[in-house]
Design a protein around this motif. Structure first.
Motif, PDB file in Angstrom:
ATOM      1  N   TYR A   1       0.831  -1.204   0.000  1.00 39.77           N
ATOM      2  CA  TYR A   1       0.000   0.000   0.000  1.00 39.77           C
ATOM      3  C   TYR A   1       0.870   1.260   0.000  1.00 39.77           C
ATOM      4  O   TYR A   1       0.575   2.223  -0.715  1.00 39.77           O
ATOM      5  CB  TYR A   1      -0.936  -0.016   1.206  1.00 39.77           C
TER       6      TYR A   1
ATOM      7  N   GLN B   1      -3.328   3.109  -7.519  1.00 32.92           N
ATOM      8  CA  GLN B   1      -4.222   3.343  -6.380  1.00 32.92           C
ATOM      9  C   GLN B   1      -5.690   3.229  -6.767  1.00 32.92           C
ATOM     10  O   GLN B   1      -6.518   2.875  -5.933  1.00 32.92           O
ATOM     11  CB  GLN B   1      -3.967   4.719  -5.770  1.00 32.92           C
ATOM     12  N   THR B   2      -6.013   3.522  -7.996  1.00 28.86           N
ATOM     13  CA  THR B   2      -7.411   3.478  -8.416  1.00 28.86           C
ATOM     14  C   THR B   2      -7.831   2.111  -8.946  1.00 28.86           C
ATOM     15  O   THR B   2      -8.985   1.916  -9.274  1.00 28.86           O
ATOM     16  CB  THR B   2      -7.676   4.541  -9.506  1.00 28.86           C
TER      17      THR B   2
ATOM     18  N   ALA C   1      -8.517  -2.085  -8.703  1.00 25.35           N
ATOM     19  CA  ALA C   1      -9.270  -2.880  -7.722  1.00 25.35           C
ATOM     20  C   ALA C   1      -8.382  -3.291  -6.555  1.00 25.35           C
ATOM     21  O   ALA C   1      -8.798  -3.254  -5.397  1.00 25.35           O
ATOM     22  CB  ALA C   1      -9.862  -4.112  -8.401  1.00 25.35           C
TER      23      ALA C   1
ATOM     24  N   ARG D   1      -7.796  -0.197  -4.340  1.00 22.65           N
ATOM     25  CA  ARG D   1      -8.950   0.132  -3.494  1.00 22.65           C
ATOM     26  C   ARG D   1      -9.097  -0.877  -2.352  1.00 22.65           C
ATOM     27  O   ARG D   1      -9.438  -0.512  -1.226  1.00 22.65           O
ATOM     28  CB  ARG D   1     -10.218   0.195  -4.337  1.00 22.65           C
TER      29      ARG D   1
ATOM     30  N   GLN E   1      -6.476  -0.111   0.217  1.00 24.21           N
ATOM     31  CA  GLN E   1      -6.833   1.102   0.942  1.00 24.21           C
ATOM     32  C   GLN E   1      -7.854   0.794   2.030  1.00 24.21           C
ATOM     33  O   GLN E   1      -7.728   1.277   3.155  1.00 24.21           O
ATOM     34  CB  GLN E   1      -7.389   2.152  -0.009  1.00 24.21           C
ATOM     35  N   LYS E   2      -8.860  -0.019   1.709  1.00 23.46           N
ATOM     36  CA  LYS E   2      -9.882  -0.369   2.701  1.00 23.46           C
ATOM     37  C   LYS E   2      -9.303  -1.165   3.855  1.00 23.46           C
ATOM     38  O   LYS E   2      -9.749  -1.034   4.993  1.00 23.46           O
ATOM     39  CB  LYS E   2     -11.005  -1.174   2.044  1.00 23.46           C
TER      40      LYS E   2
END
Length: 93
Positions: free
Chosen positions: A24, A34-35, A37, A40, A43-44
């Motif tokens: 990350y 970063q955009t 799948a 994301r 990030q979660k």
């Protein structure tokens, strides 16, 4: 005997999360990733943990050292959890 079957799984879980944190952080250098799948998802999973440290540790210039502290603390928690699991296991033997 159960102790030696549980500890490797706990260790792997901590190792995998540490690698996810590193991935990350490295993704922050490539905004297009970063955009995706994977970006994301990471990030979660990673941001709630890293967010705790970002509240208290300001960046030094352009460098955010909070992930280093977060990974260090994660390894410290892992070692402490191993001690607790071993103590509890041997207490009930």
């Amino acid at each position: 005997m159960m102790l030696y079957t549980v500890l490797p799984y706990v260790s792997k879980a901590f190792d995998i999360y540490s690698l996810m944190l590193v991935a990350y952080v490295l993704m922050s250098w490539v905004p297009a990733v970063q955009t995706s799948a994977v970006g994301r998802f990471l990030q979660k999973v990673c941001e709630p943990y890293l967010g705790i440290f970002r509240k208290f540790i300001p960046p030094i210039g352009m460098i955010d050292i909070s992930p280093i502290v977060a990974i260090f603390l994660l390894n410290f928690i892992k070692a402490g959890l191993f001690i607790v699991i071993q103590k509890v296991y041997f207490m009930f033997m």
